[in-house]
Scaffold this motif. Structure first.
Motif, PDB file in Angstrom:
ATOM      1  N   ASN A 386       0.841  -1.213   0.000  1.00 23.92           N
ATOM      2  CA  ASN A 386       0.000   0.000   0.000  1.00 23.92           C
ATOM      3  C   ASN A 386       0.867   1.251   0.000  1.00 23.92           C
ATOM      4  OD1 ASN A 386      -2.395  -1.282  -0.065  1.00 23.92           O
ATOM      5  ND2 ASN A 386      -2.898  -1.014   2.111  1.00 23.92           N
ATOM      6  N   TYR A 390       0.223   3.779  -2.938  1.00 22.80           N
ATOM      7  CA  TYR A 390      -0.410   5.084  -2.724  1.00 22.80           C
ATOM      8  C   TYR A 390       0.652   6.157  -2.491  1.00 22.80           C
ATOM      9  CZ  TYR A 390      -4.485   2.138  -2.377  1.00 22.80           C
ATOM     10  OH  TYR A 390      -5.467   1.224  -2.672  1.00 22.80           O
ATOM     11  N   SER A 439      -8.040   3.474  -6.526  1.00 26.21           N
ATOM     12  CA  SER A 439      -7.598   2.208  -5.958  1.00 26.21           C
ATOM     13  C   SER A 439      -7.719   1.084  -6.983  1.00 26.21           C
ATOM     14  CB  SER A 439      -8.419   1.888  -4.710  1.00 26.21           C
ATOM     15  OG  SER A 439      -8.260   0.544  -4.387  1.00 26.21           O
ATOM     16  N   THR A 445      -8.024  -4.105  -4.103  1.00 24.73           N
ATOM     17  CA  THR A 445      -9.277  -4.839  -3.943  1.00 24.73           C
ATOM     18  C   THR A 445     -10.074  -4.330  -2.743  1.00 24.73           C
ATOM     19  OG1 THR A 445      -8.240  -6.444  -2.493  1.00 24.73           O
ATOM     20  CG2 THR A 445      -8.256  -6.958  -4.841  1.00 24.73           C
ATOM     21  N   GLY A 446      -9.443  -3.527  -1.899  1.00 22.01           N
ATOM     22  CA  GLY A 446     -10.133  -3.050  -0.692  1.00 22.01           C
ATOM     23  C   GLY A 446     -10.143  -4.081   0.421  1.00 22.01           C
ATOM     24  N   LEU A 449      -6.176  -4.309   3.887  1.00 23.11           N
ATOM     25  CA  LEU A 449      -6.031  -3.900   5.286  1.00 23.11           C
ATOM     26  C   LEU A 449      -6.891  -4.741   6.233  1.00 23.11           C
ATOM     27  CD1 LEU A 449      -5.645  -0.021   5.172  1.00 23.11           C
ATOM     28  CD2 LEU A 449      -3.912  -1.736   5.580  1.00 23.11           C
TER      29      LEU A 449
HETATM   30  P1  ADP Z   1      -6.678  -1.718  -1.465  1.00 23.72           P
HETATM   31  O1  ADP Z   1      -6.622  -3.088  -2.022  1.00 23.72           O
HETATM   32  O2  ADP Z   1      -7.675  -0.855  -2.145  1.00 23.72           O
HETATM   33  O3  ADP Z   1      -5.356  -1.097  -1.288  1.00 23.72           O
HETATM   34  P2  ADP Z   1      -6.669  -1.854   1.416  1.00 23.72           P
HETATM   35  O4  ADP Z   1      -7.620  -2.501   2.335  1.00 23.72           O
HETATM   36  O5  ADP Z   1      -5.273  -2.317   1.427  1.00 23.72           O
HETATM   37  O6  ADP Z   1      -7.322  -1.919  -0.028  1.00 23.72           O
HETATM   38  O7  ADP Z   1      -6.704  -0.326   1.745  1.00 23.72           O
HETATM   39  C1  ADP Z   1      -7.923   0.349   1.870  1.00 23.72           C
HETATM   40  C2  ADP Z   1      -7.801   1.771   1.425  1.00 23.72           C
HETATM   41  O8  ADP Z   1      -7.008   2.519   2.338  1.00 23.72           O
HETATM   42  C3  ADP Z   1      -7.119   1.929   0.121  1.00 23.72           C
HETATM   43  O9  ADP Z   1      -8.027   1.827  -0.932  1.00 23.72           O
HETATM   44  C4  ADP Z   1      -6.548   3.320   0.201  1.00 23.72           C
HETATM   45  O10 ADP Z   1      -7.489   4.275  -0.213  1.00 23.72           O
HETATM   46  C5  ADP Z   1      -6.263   3.494   1.658  1.00 23.72           C
HETATM   47  N1  ADP Z   1      -4.831   3.276   2.004  1.00 23.72           N
HETATM   48  C6  ADP Z   1      -4.265   2.168   2.482  1.00 23.72           C
HETATM   49  N2  ADP Z   1      -2.935   2.348   2.690  1.00 23.72           N
HETATM   50  C7  ADP Z   1      -2.653   3.599   2.346  1.00 23.72           C
HETATM   51  C8  ADP Z   1      -1.455   4.382   2.341  1.00 23.72           C
HETATM   52  N3  ADP Z   1      -0.278   3.909   2.725  1.00 23.72           N
HETATM   53  N4  ADP Z   1      -1.547   5.662   1.897  1.00 23.72           N
HETATM   54  C9  ADP Z   1      -2.726   6.157   1.506  1.00 23.72           C
HETATM   55  N5  ADP Z   1      -3.901   5.487   1.494  1.00 23.72           N
HETATM   56  C10 ADP Z   1      -3.856   4.212   1.896  1.00 23.72           C
END
Ligand code: ADP
Length: 487
Positions: A386, A390, A439, A445-446, A449
């Protein structure tokens, strides 16, 4: 036989019921005092009547004895005045009087039967020896016997003894009548109490029947809304119903979130399929006019969508495996976190380079902790991925390892776009993305995390995010060093 057994169990159910107990308690509380009252009253009357009779006969005997002592009766028993007095007294008490001289010889018996005989009873002996006013009762033959000494008034010398027996028939008769009446009263009280006990046991527990009916109706599928089945009769029934409603709304929440999850899953799985459908349809419609280069381009897009679909499914599988503490099997082993992190950095460096992001690793101290390496690797990998995804061009990602006494502390910081404050608590929700289109564009995929958080919670650890929009984000993960032992 079967029906006998079942009726026995039904009876056990009845005897164990609160209804039966209330009935029994009220019945006992109502009837026991009546029985005790009867006992106390009858006994009290009997004792009082008897002691009155004793003192009456004793007084009378003492008067006659004093009279005897003053006359010459011991040498001449024909004194008509004394004899008259003795007969009158024996008639009065429906009894018998014996006059005994100091040789234990009966010199007068109002029955005339025992005159001239000797009498050696314990009472007479102790009376001759100076004891006063001895009395015994004979319940079987219903009389009481009083022995008084015949004394010289001046010298106190004992001339003999007077034994007076009196019938206690009237006392016994009265006791019987009284007892009979008390028993009738008792029976009436018992009947009244029985009725009250039954009525109370029926009415007091009615609200609980309502509770059972309410719960049953829900069991049968009736949806009660929220307030429609209140049982406000007692604090207890209200509490039970409140707890029940609480449980119901918790179940509804769980149900809703499951439904939402299924809806999300189908939606997410459908999106790549829809893209593929559009791409392939346009190729089909284009027919022969589509050139090879376009074909190739479209096929590449379709392959990308297949990859995405695959990724979502894989992530879902990991999530299901990590979901719920009971189902996830932990494979805990002492592992060096430094080694684990270095390996992850090595794996992800190509991705970082591709995105033109610098990937740094800093270690204050190595920590060996009890972990499930596969699960924790996956969790940290998602965080680093991530941080790279991002980020901005020429940005950096820094991974650090440190420890305090109980915890290994891993941080993943980046110089990326940051997460808005209102989203920071939702990023762990399944399928939640701050910017959906962005994303998806970069292959998210959301689910990443939520997988990370579940894996960390399985280690009894904690995860926290701090972020400033436009500057970057820092995820801090704490893992108990002795996680395995703490479980
Ligand atoms: P994804 O597969 O969309 O990355 P995650 O569950 O890993 O899904 O993350 C959820 C959301 O949190 C992401 O879509 C993003 O918008 C935000 N996010 C996660 N990590 C970061 C980061 N390091 N910097 C900025 N936004 C983040």
């Amino acid at each position: 036989m079967g029906s006998l057994v079942s009726s026995f169990f039904q009876n056990i159910r009845f005897y164990r019921s609160l209804r039966f107990r209330i009935f029994l308690i009220v019945l006992l509380i109502g009837t026991i005092p009546a029985v005790i009252m009867r006992f106390i009253m009858v006994r009290g009357y009997e004792n009082r009547a008897l002691s009155q009779k004793v003192s009456e006969v004793t007084n009378q005997s003492a008067i006659v004895a004093a009279h005897l002592a003053r006359t010459d009766y011991f040498s001449d028993t024909s004194d008509p005045v004394i004899n008259d007095e003795l007969t009158q007294m024996s008639n009065l008490y429906d009894g018998r009087i014996l006059v005994i001289n100091d040789d234990f010889l009966i010199i007068k018996d109002t029955y005339g039967k025992s005159q001239g005989r000797y009498i050696v009873s314990a009472e007479v002996i102790s009376c001759m020896n100076g004891s006063r006013n001895m009395w015994v009762t004979d319940d079987e033959n219903r009389y009481l016997e009083i022995t008084v000494p015949i004394l010289d008034e001046t010298t106190g010398a004992v001339y003999g003894a007077l034994v007076a027996s009196a019938s206690t028939d009237s006392i016994h008769d009265n006791v019987e009548v009284l007892g009979r009446r008390a028993r009738i009263v008792e029976a009436v009280i018992a009947v009244i109490v029985l009725v009250i006990a039954y009525a109370l046991s029926m009415t007091l527990l009615k609200p609980f029947d309502k509770v059972i009916r309410a719960v049953d109706s829900v069991k049968e599928g009736f949806d009660p809304g929220t307030e429609s089945i209140e049982v406000l009769d007692y604090t207890e029934t209200k509490d039970i119903m409140d707890a029940f409603h609480h449980l119901m709304s918790r179940m509804k929440e769980v149900d809703d979130s499951r439904e939402e999850f299924v809806a999300n899953v189908s939606h997410e799985l459908k999106t790549p399929l829809a893209s593929m459908k559009v791409l392939s349809d346009s190729l089909i419609q284009g027919g022969d006019s589509v050139d090879a280069a376009t074909y190739r381009e479209f096929m590449l897009d379709i392959a990308e969508e297949v990859d995405r679909e695959n990724k979502i499914i894989n992530n879902l599988m990991s999530l299901v495996k990590l979901d719920g503490n009971e189902t996830a099997k932990m494979n805990l082993e002492p592992k060096s976190l430094s080694e684990m992190l270095k390996q992850l950095i090595k794996t992800l460096t190509p991705l970082a380079e591709k995105s033109r992001v610098e990937l740094l690793y800093e270690e204050k101290t190595d920590v060996t902790a009890n972990i499930d390496e596969t699960k924790l690797s996956l969790a940290i990998m998602n965080l680093i991925e991530n941080a790279i995804k991002y980020n901005k061009e020429d940005g950096w990602v820094r991974v650090t390892l440190d420890s305090d006494l109980q915890f290994a502390v891993i941080t993943v910081s980046d110089s990326g776009m940051g997460i808005p404050e209102e989203s920071i608590n939702r990023i762990y929700d399944r399928f939640y993305r701050v910017d959906k289109s962005h994303s998806r564009e970069i292959g998210g995929t959301g689910l990443g995390l939520s997988i990370t958080r579940n894996a960390i919670l399985l280690h009894r650890g904690a995860i926290k995010a701090a972020s400033i929009v436009g500057e970057g984000t820092t995820f801090t993960v704490k893992i108990p060093i002795a996680a395995g032992e703490a479980v």
